[in-house]
Scaffold this motif. Structure first.
Motif, mmCIF file in Angstrom:
data_model
loop_
_atom_site.group_PDB
_atom_site.id
_atom_site.type_symbol
_atom_site.label_atom_id
_atom_site.label_comp_id
_atom_site.label_asym_id
_atom_site.label_seq_id
_atom_site.Cartn_x
_atom_site.Cartn_y
_atom_site.Cartn_z
ATOM 1 N N ARG A 28 0.722 -1.075 -0.069
ATOM 2 C CA ARG A 28 0.110 0.030 -0.006
ATOM 3 C C ARG A 28 0.937 1.188 -0.052
ATOM 4 N NH1 ARG A 28 -2.945 -3.261 3.650
ATOM 5 N NH2 ARG A 28 -2.166 -1.888 5.460
ATOM 6 N N MET A 29 1.906 1.236 0.773
ATOM 7 C CA MET A 29 2.711 2.447 0.779
ATOM 8 C C MET A 29 3.449 2.523 -0.833
ATOM 9 S SD MET A 29 4.957 1.779 4.593
ATOM 10 C CE MET A 29 6.302 2.775 4.236
ATOM 11 N N ALA A 30 3.982 1.503 -1.132
ATOM 12 C CA ALA A 30 4.473 1.776 -2.641
ATOM 13 C C ALA A 30 3.410 2.292 -3.555
ATOM 14 C CB ALA A 30 5.070 0.495 -3.132
ATOM 15 N N MET A 31 2.230 1.621 -3.473
ATOM 16 C CA MET A 31 1.181 2.270 -4.415
ATOM 17 C C MET A 31 0.834 3.580 -4.265
ATOM 18 S SD MET A 31 -1.402 -0.857 -4.710
ATOM 19 C CE MET A 31 -0.739 -2.482 -4.355
ATOM 20 N N ARG A 33 2.875 5.845 -3.474
ATOM 21 C CA ARG A 33 3.937 6.719 -3.839
ATOM 22 C C ARG A 33 4.095 6.387 -5.716
ATOM 23 N NH1 ARG A 33 7.557 5.168 1.111
ATOM 24 N NH2 ARG A 33 7.525 7.074 2.292
ATOM 25 N N GLY A 34 3.121 5.795 -6.039
ATOM 26 C CA GLY A 34 3.163 5.826 -7.691
ATOM 27 C C GLY A 34 3.631 4.396 -8.202
ATOM 28 N N GLU A 53 5.763 -8.213 -8.540
ATOM 29 C CA GLU A 53 6.112 -7.627 -9.948
ATOM 30 C C GLU A 53 5.829 -6.217 -9.815
ATOM 31 O OE1 GLU A 53 7.633 -8.763 -12.762
ATOM 32 O OE2 GLU A 53 7.676 -10.897 -12.001
ATOM 33 N N THR A 54 6.717 -5.356 -9.949
ATOM 34 C CA THR A 54 6.629 -3.930 -9.646
ATOM 35 C C THR A 54 7.183 -3.153 -10.982
ATOM 36 O OG1 THR A 54 8.885 -3.321 -9.179
ATOM 37 C CG2 THR A 54 7.530 -4.250 -7.400
#
Length: 155
Positions: A28-31, A33-34, A53-54
Motif C-alpha cells: 500500500r505504501m508503494a502504491m 508513491r506511484g 512484480e513492480t
C-alpha cells in the motif's frame, strides 16, 4: 554498489520482525508513491518464494522489477532478490535481539549491473553515493521510529 544501515528499535525481536513482514502495508505504501505492485505468489505468512512484480518511474523512464523473497528465517533474517532490465539488487534484513525489549535492525543493499545502460545508471548513482547513503540511513531511522510507535500503540 553497496549500502548498509542499522537502527536499534525499542520493541521485541518478534514484534519487529512481524511489522517488517507486513507486506500488505508495504504494498500500500508503494502504491501511494506511484509504484504499481502485484504480489504474484505467496500468502499472508512471510515465506521464501513470495514474489512481486513492480512497475515504477525512475529518472523519467518506466522500469519493471521482479522481487523474490529468497530466504525467510523467522525472526532473524529476510533476504530479497530484485531483478530488472540489466540490474540485480540483493537486500538482506537482519534482526538481532539486544534485550527482551530492544532489537537491532540491519539492512544491507547491494546493486549490480548486467548491461551497459544499467552500468551507466549505477555509475551516475555512485557519483552521488554520499547523498544516497545519508538518505538510506535517514529513511531507515524514520522507519525504525515508526515501528516503535506502532509497537507502543499496538497497531
Amino acid at each position: 554498489m553497496q549500502f548498509s544501515a542499522r537502527e536499534d528499535i525499542e520493541a521485541p525481536i518478534h514484534s519487529v520482525f512481524d511489522m517488517v513482514a507486513d507486506f500488505d502495508r508495504f504494498e500500500r505504501m508503494a502504491m501511494r508513491r506511484g509504484v504499481d505492485v502485484r504480489r504474484t505468489t505467496g500468502g499472508v505468512t512471510p515465506a521464501a518464494g513470495m514474489a512481486w512484480e513492480t512497475e515504477f518511474k525512475l529518472r523519467g523512464k518506466p522500469r519493471q522489477m521482479s522481487v523474490l523473497l529468497t530466504d525467510c528465517d523467522h525472526p532473524s533474517q529476510m533476504r530479497f532478490e530484485a531483478t530488472g532490465k540489466g540490474m540485480i539488487g540483493v537486500t538482506v534484513v537482519d534482526f538481532m535481539a539486544l534485550s527482551q525489549r530492544r532489537t537491532r535492525l540491519n539492512v544491507d543493499l547491494s546493486l549490480s549491473a548486467k548491461s551497459l545502460p544499467a552500468r551507466l545508471l549505477l555509475q551516475s548513482m555512485k557519483l552521488g553515493q554520499a547523498r544516497f547513503r545519508k538518505r538510506f540511513q535517514m529513511r531507515l531511522a524514520e522507519f525504525a521510529r515508526e515501528l516503535e510507535q506502532r509497537h507502543r500503540h499496538g497497531a
